[in-house]
Scaffold this motif. Sequence first.
Motif, PDB file in Angstrom:
ATOM      1  N   ASP A   1       1.646 -18.150 -13.174  1.00 27.36           N
ATOM      2  CA  ASP A   1       0.452 -17.937 -13.983  1.00 27.36           C
ATOM      3  C   ASP A   1      -0.725 -18.733 -13.446  1.00 27.36           C
ATOM      4  OD1 ASP A   1       2.170 -17.654 -17.176  1.00 27.36           O
ATOM      5  OD2 ASP A   1       1.760 -16.182 -15.614  1.00 27.36           O
ATOM      6  N   ASP A   2      -0.462 -19.757 -12.639  1.00 26.94           N
ATOM      7  CA  ASP A   2      -1.539 -20.584 -12.120  1.00 26.94           C
ATOM      8  C   ASP A   2      -1.974 -20.159 -10.729  1.00 26.94           C
ATOM      9  OD1 ASP A   2      -3.345 -22.675 -12.644  1.00 26.94           O
ATOM     10  OD2 ASP A   2      -2.240 -23.986 -11.290  1.00 26.94           O
TER      11      ASP A   2
ATOM     12  N   LEU B   1      -6.612 -15.786  -9.019  1.00 29.60           N
ATOM     13  CA  LEU B   1      -6.808 -14.343  -9.072  1.00 29.60           C
ATOM     14  C   LEU B   1      -7.690 -13.886  -7.907  1.00 29.60           C
ATOM     15  CD1 LEU B   1      -7.500 -13.832 -12.878  1.00 29.60           C
ATOM     16  CD2 LEU B   1      -5.323 -13.524 -11.660  1.00 29.60           C
TER      17      LEU B   1
ATOM     18  N   HIS C   1      -9.893 -11.828  -8.214  1.00 31.68           N
ATOM     19  CA  HIS C   1     -11.204 -11.788  -8.863  1.00 31.68           C
ATOM     20  C   HIS C   1     -12.017 -13.049  -8.556  1.00 31.68           C
ATOM     21  CE1 HIS C   1     -14.192 -11.164 -12.037  1.00 31.68           C
ATOM     22  NE2 HIS C   1     -13.879 -12.344 -12.543  1.00 31.68           N
ATOM     23  N   ASP C   2     -11.333 -14.176  -8.374  1.00 29.05           N
ATOM     24  CA  ASP C   2     -12.014 -15.431  -8.068  1.00 29.05           C
ATOM     25  C   ASP C   2     -12.073 -15.715  -6.574  1.00 29.05           C
ATOM     26  OD1 ASP C   2     -12.604 -16.154 -10.727  1.00 29.05           O
ATOM     27  OD2 ASP C   2     -10.554 -16.878 -11.012  1.00 29.05           O
TER      28      ASP C   2
ATOM     29  N   GLY D   1      -0.321  -9.601 -11.448  1.00 27.71           N
ATOM     30  CA  GLY D   1      -0.075 -10.730 -12.326  1.00 27.71           C
ATOM     31  C   GLY D   1      -0.471 -10.404 -13.742  1.00 27.71           C
ATOM     32  N   PRO D   2      -0.172 -11.280 -14.685  1.00 21.40           N
ATOM     33  CA  PRO D   2      -0.478 -10.981 -16.088  1.00 21.40           C
ATOM     34  C   PRO D   2      -1.954 -10.805 -16.368  1.00 21.40           C
ATOM     35  CG  PRO D   2       0.327 -13.242 -15.809  1.00 21.40           C
ATOM     36  CD  PRO D   2       0.521 -12.558 -14.500  1.00 21.40           C
ATOM     37  N   ALA D   3      -2.814 -11.422 -15.568  1.00 25.43           N
ATOM     38  CA  ALA D   3      -4.256 -11.327 -15.799  1.00 25.43           C
ATOM     39  C   ALA D   3      -4.960 -10.514 -14.723  1.00 25.43           C
ATOM     40  CB  ALA D   3      -4.863 -12.731 -15.867  1.00 25.43           C
ATOM     41  N   GLY D   4      -4.195  -9.889 -13.835  1.00 20.65           N
ATOM     42  CA  GLY D   4      -4.783  -9.124 -12.747  1.00 20.65           C
ATOM     43  C   GLY D   4      -4.101  -9.455 -11.440  1.00 20.65           C
ATOM     44  N   CYS D   5      -4.678  -8.993 -10.349  1.00 24.41           N
ATOM     45  CA  CYS D   5      -4.089  -9.228  -9.030  1.00 24.41           C
ATOM     46  C   CYS D   5      -4.159 -10.718  -8.714  1.00 24.41           C
ATOM     47  CB  CYS D   5      -4.845  -8.417  -7.979  1.00 24.41           C
ATOM     48  SG  CYS D   5      -4.193  -8.614  -6.313  1.00 24.41           S
ATOM     49  N   ALA D   6      -3.005 -11.336  -8.456  1.00 26.79           N
ATOM     50  CA  ALA D   6      -2.934 -12.769  -8.205  1.00 26.79           C
ATOM     51  C   ALA D   6      -2.508 -13.029  -6.769  1.00 26.79           C
ATOM     52  CB  ALA D   6      -1.955 -13.423  -9.173  1.00 26.79           C
TER      53      ALA D   6
ATOM     54  N   SER E   1      -4.427 -22.809  -8.788  1.00 21.47           N
ATOM     55  CA  SER E   1      -5.707 -22.669  -9.478  1.00 21.47           C
ATOM     56  C   SER E   1      -6.241 -24.020  -9.922  1.00 21.47           C
ATOM     57  CB  SER E   1      -5.562 -21.739 -10.695  1.00 21.47           C
ATOM     58  OG  SER E   1      -5.449 -20.398 -10.280  1.00 21.47           O
TER      59      SER E   1
END
Length: 416
Positions: free
Chosen positions: A6-7, A10, A12-13, A209-214, A380
């Motif tokens: 989870d860490d 992403l 996105h970042d 990933g749970p929040a998007g592409c990791a 992260s």
Amino acid sequence: MHAVSDDAPLLHDLMPWSVRPLRLGRGWPMAPEPACLRARWNLLTAGPDDATRASLLHTTRARGLRTPVAQLPGHRTPTSALAREDGRCPEPVRVQHGAFDQQWLIPDHRLIDVARPELWRVADEHQIFVLEQGQLPDAREPALSFSALLPDGRSPAGKPGLIRPLYRRPGGLDPNLAPGLTDWLADRLGLPVTAGDVLAWIAAAARPGPAGCAVPLPVDPEVWRLGLSLGARSLWLHTRATRAVDAAAGREHGRLRLPGGSRPYVRSPLPAAPRPGELEYEAEEAALRIGEGVVAPVSAGAWELTAGGVRVLEQWYERRTDPGTPGSLEALRPATWTREVTSDLLELISVLTLLAALREELALFADRLADVGRPGTRTSAGLRSAGVLPVPAARRRPASVLEHHEEGPDGQFALV
């Protein structure tokens, strides 16, 4: 697909600037062959009245016969109203349709509802576009695909993702990466790190990933080197041997070939005018059959490879045999199956065959990264501590790249 910590940062970042897919608004300005597009254009501009032209154009709220628009960056096409157009067809350009199909597009802003000019401004021989795939619950597909050509970002699943250019400016300048990321990685790994290295790692390591592409980031230089090797080969294959070129590593420019016994050939002549529904795969013979024509060998991996939950080869064939709606410009199609289309098919089979084999290696690599307890994979927090994250808001917007005026509607200069 393997889960990631989870860490893990992403995408996105790590690659903060993203652009939504193009929206053509009509199918006819894109086709597998440029001659077909010129014929469609001629039919449109020969329309005797506005009603005929509007019907052929396929008018939408965004585009009509008199919609004022600027030129697409890099293309000196007319900006006068289509109702008055009587000139030659703008020279079609090669584009990426979806994850794997290469087609031709008329680069005329008057024909495209949402063209994303910011992508056209940075499309050149240095650029690589990252395409996030719309994830499907039952489709075991990579999170990303890549293109050297300008992509439309479409998906047969109807769930297009985002497009992330590697560079924010033409000429391979201003990498679309979180500021300080390459330096942080270089310090962490004790190795020099370039923007191209980061993209190769992303190509190898990106996972849903749970929040998007990791994208888990390593601390082990040997793991990093292995990821770079696998990712560079993926980029080379996706871009048809035009990017991530390294002859010493077997990635020659423009030479994407299978070993001698695996290269597909036309074993029996293909029909002059293949029809929808004639494409079949014969697993025992490792052959692709189109009517009475046969292409072989074709590996099961190439045949089964999907994008958006649809077999790539089936979708490719469907786009070249769909007759289109009677009376529409889409119905104006090539009369015969050309040698160029056959060459495109053979090259696509080669790409898919090599990618299918590479995906097995990437799956093993994913197993190596999937251990969330491995020291250094939860990064992260480290990026935040180093000030790499959060990314400045300006990095999520396109860069100012204009070094010349772009023509606006009816020949007026656009002030951008």
